[in-house]
Enzyme design. Sequence first.
Site, PDB file in Angstrom:
ATOM      1  N   ARG A  54     -75.833 -12.870 -55.195  1.00 36.50           N
ATOM      2  CA  ARG A  54     -75.483 -11.375 -55.493  1.00 36.50           C
ATOM      3  C   ARG A  54     -75.593 -11.140 -56.898  1.00 36.50           C
ATOM      4  NH1 ARG A  54     -74.083 -11.456 -51.109  1.00 36.50           N
ATOM      5  NH2 ARG A  54     -73.466 -13.635 -51.548  1.00 36.50           N
ATOM      6  N   THR A  55     -74.568 -11.881 -57.720  1.00 30.44           N
ATOM      7  CA  THR A  55     -74.204 -11.529 -58.835  1.00 30.44           C
ATOM      8  C   THR A  55     -75.470 -11.597 -59.774  1.00 30.44           C
ATOM      9  OG1 THR A  55     -71.995 -12.420 -58.692  1.00 30.44           O
ATOM     10  CG2 THR A  55     -72.773 -12.198 -61.031  1.00 30.44           C
ATOM     11  N   LYS A  83     -80.930 -31.877 -69.573  1.00 31.80           N
ATOM     12  CA  LYS A  83     -81.130 -32.740 -70.684  1.00 31.80           C
ATOM     13  C   LYS A  83     -79.978 -33.213 -71.569  1.00 31.80           C
ATOM     14  CE  LYS A  83     -86.023 -30.880 -71.226  1.00 31.80           C
ATOM     15  NZ  LYS A  83     -86.586 -30.273 -71.980  1.00 31.80           N
ATOM     16  N   ARG A 104     -72.987 -17.723 -65.737  1.00 32.14           N
ATOM     17  CA  ARG A 104     -72.068 -18.305 -64.575  1.00 32.14           C
ATOM     18  C   ARG A 104     -72.176 -19.849 -64.959  1.00 32.14           C
ATOM     19  NH1 ARG A 104     -71.857 -16.881 -58.500  1.00 32.14           N
ATOM     20  NH2 ARG A 104     -71.010 -15.351 -59.451  1.00 32.14           N
ATOM     21  N   HIS A 132     -63.573 -13.827 -63.025  1.00 29.11           N
ATOM     22  CA  HIS A 132     -65.039 -13.180 -62.465  1.00 29.11           C
ATOM     23  C   HIS A 132     -64.765 -11.746 -62.773  1.00 29.11           C
ATOM     24  CE1 HIS A 132     -68.836 -12.532 -60.613  1.00 29.11           C
ATOM     25  NE2 HIS A 132     -68.647 -13.120 -59.529  1.00 29.11           N
TER      26      HIS A 132
HETATM   27  C1  NCD Z   1     -67.795 -14.847 -55.554  1.00 25.34           C
HETATM   28  C2  NCD Z   1     -67.821 -15.834 -56.681  1.00 25.34           C
HETATM   29  O1  NCD Z   1     -68.941 -16.330 -57.100  1.00 25.34           O
HETATM   30  O2  NCD Z   1     -66.650 -16.374 -56.817  1.00 25.34           O
HETATM   31  N1  NCD Z   1     -69.172 -14.258 -55.331  1.00 25.34           N
HETATM   32  C3  NCD Z   1     -69.457 -13.412 -55.835  1.00 25.34           C
HETATM   33  O3  NCD Z   1     -69.767 -13.547 -57.016  1.00 25.34           O
HETATM   34  N2  NCD Z   1     -70.010 -12.123 -55.277  1.00 25.34           N
HETATM   35  C4  NCD Z   1     -67.245 -15.340 -54.301  1.00 25.34           C
HETATM   36  C5  NCD Z   1     -67.429 -16.469 -53.665  1.00 25.34           C
HETATM   37  O4  NCD Z   1     -68.455 -17.175 -54.128  1.00 25.34           O
HETATM   38  O5  NCD Z   1     -66.980 -17.123 -52.630  1.00 25.34           O
END
Ligand code: NCD
Length: 309
Positions: A54-55, A83, A104, A132
């Site tokens: 999703r993100t 590496k 991320r 987040h």
């Molecule tokens: C969340 C995350 O990555 O923290 N997901 C997301 O970004 N929509 C929640 C999760 O992974 O449970």
Amino acid sequence: MENPRHLMSPLDFSVEEIDALMALASDIEAHPDKYSHACEGKKLATLFYEPSTRTRLSFEAAMLNLGGKVLGFPSGDVSSASKGESVADTIRVISCFADIAAMRHPKEGAPMVAAKFSKIPVINAGDGGHQHPTQTLLDLFTIKKLRGSLSDMTIGFCGDLKFGRTVHSLINALARYTGIKVVLISPDELRVPDYIREDVLEHNHIPYEEVTKLEDVIGKLDILYMTRVQRERFFNEEDYLRMKDFYILDNAKMALAKPDMYVLHPLPRVNEISVEVDSDPRAKYFEQVQNGVYIRMALILTLLNIHVS
Ligand code: NCD
């Protein structure tokens, strides 16, 4: 870019700036064509050291909707991190290729290190169990659309409150609004970290309670924020298996809730919301995903300082 602006925590934006961001996201939703060339010639790099659907795709869709281009990697093992390259070096390199980056990382604080060495805006797209912020922005945008306001509500957080970074980020952000009451619903082992209880809730005089049973409190909630048990952050599989089905929201539990209590979930869902709840009009988790694209479009424009008239 001289001194680029980054987004590491939802508190990096003032309440007024978050209002402006939400207003921009609403305008994008209402008039998508107006924005479809706004980022022509610009590139977004998605640097994902941890799995995501999703993100990452939401960021990419946001940039593509703005007429920009995207590049990046979807996991640490296909990047030079495998590496042994440091985050600091990676971002120095990426600064030469792209205009803005979303990162991320499983390690808390990694995007902050990147921001320190970056010539382009860096967005924290999730760092370990910490924060987040873009999920929080889309959560705030969704709540505002549903309720008309971010103040005066009782919000319940249910599930893995220990490792769930979306919960930590959203509690931090809501602490700046008035009339917020928080109900923390988790097994004892997955309670929110002390710093959230002490430095955020108590420090800001936010009334809160901690319970284990969802049925006991669901009737008083205006928003129920469900979360997945974060398997990847557990030290052993046995503990995960014991905890994973602790909560299952189903129609029977929904029958105890207010007719206007909305259910949010950052997704991915595992078992914590039964699929039968999806057709309940109070289930809003898929709308959150759509709102995420608008808010990320607004964020990219804001950090790149691009104004569309
Ligand atoms: C969340 C995350 O990555 O923290 N997901 C997301 O970004 N929509 C929640 C999760 O992974 O449970």
